[in-house]
Design an enzyme around this catalytic site. Structure first.
Site, PDB file in Angstrom:
ATOM      1  N   GLY A 158       0.687  -1.251   0.150  1.00 48.99           N
ATOM      2  CA  GLY A 158      -0.046  -0.215  -0.025  1.00 48.99           C
ATOM      3  C   GLY A 158       0.778   1.304  -0.167  1.00 48.99           C
ATOM      4  N   GLN A 161       3.093   9.765   1.158  1.00 46.58           N
ATOM      5  CA  GLN A 161       4.260   9.203   1.131  1.00 46.58           C
ATOM      6  C   GLN A 161       5.189   9.538  -0.119  1.00 46.58           C
ATOM      7  OE1 GLN A 161       2.267   5.173   2.101  1.00 46.58           O
ATOM      8  NE2 GLN A 161       4.424   5.019   3.050  1.00 46.58           N
ATOM      9  N   CYS A 217       6.098  -0.126   7.001  1.00 46.59           N
ATOM     10  CA  CYS A 217       5.879   0.830   6.208  1.00 46.59           C
ATOM     11  C   CYS A 217       6.898   1.550   5.285  1.00 46.59           C
ATOM     12  CB  CYS A 217       5.260   2.111   6.966  1.00 46.59           C
ATOM     13  SG  CYS A 217       4.751   3.651   6.366  1.00 46.59           S
ATOM     14  N   HIS A 247      -2.535   7.401   6.876  1.00 46.74           N
ATOM     15  CA  HIS A 247      -1.560   8.307   6.371  1.00 46.74           C
ATOM     16  C   HIS A 247      -2.201   9.722   6.150  1.00 46.74           C
ATOM     17  CE1 HIS A 247       2.298   6.356   6.258  1.00 46.74           C
ATOM     18  NE2 HIS A 247       1.959   5.176   5.536  1.00 46.74           N
TER      19      HIS A 247
HETATM   20 NI    NI Z   1       2.606   3.375   5.659  1.00 43.34          NI
END
Ligand code: NI
Length: 155
Positions: free
Chosen positions: A46, A51, A88, A134
């Site tokens: 994901g 990000q 992550c 997030h």
């Molecule tokens: Ni993450």
């Protein structure tokens, strides 16, 4: 499509609340494509837009059941609770245990602007919660019960 640079923990971008997408234009479609390519290249399941440095409510997920693209996703229902391992792409070299619902229902828009409902269980429920967090500046380490060491991971 292009691989984008993944923002790492410590960068303020990951702590901002993302704005909803108001128009699904070419930039958003390019973003979706780039995010998927970036996620696959990094071997992730994901990725959320912050990000890659974009403060928009856009998420991509593929837990092995095909690519899911979500615009303005919202969790509308959850069931159960389970503790499991999480990592992550923005927190390299670390994994930890997090409690998440076992079943999550999400409403979102797809790339054509159609309202969709996604129901996820198990890993998909975890991924939906993790990625939507997030968008509100939350990283899994904020909710982590404890770190997982390499030794524990092998057991
Ligand atoms: Ni993450």
């Amino acid at each position: 499509m292009a691989i984008r640079k993944i923002v790492k923990i410590g960068d303020d971008t990951l702590r901002k609340v993302c704005r909803p997408v108001t128009q699904i234009d070419k930039r958003i479609l390019t973003l979706l494509g780039d995010m998927a390519e970036t996620m696959y290249a990094a071997d992730g399941v994901g990725l959320a837009a912050p990000q890659v440095g974009i403060l928009r409510r856009v998420v991509v997920i593929d837990v092995g059941e095909g690519l899911v693209e979500l615009i303005n996703p919202e969790i509308v229902a959850t069931e159960g609770a389970s503790v499991g391992p999480e990592g992550c792409l923005s927190v390299p070299g670390r994994r930890g245990l997090v409690e998440r619902p076992t079943k999550v229902t999400v409403h979102a828009l797809d790339r054509k602007g159609r309202e969709i409902e996604v129901v996820g269980t198990g890993l998909m429920a975890v991924a939906l919660c993790h990625e939507i967090d997030h968008l509100d500046g939350v990283i899994y380490v904020d909710k982590m019960i404890k770190d997982i060491t390499d030794q524990e991971e092998e057991e």
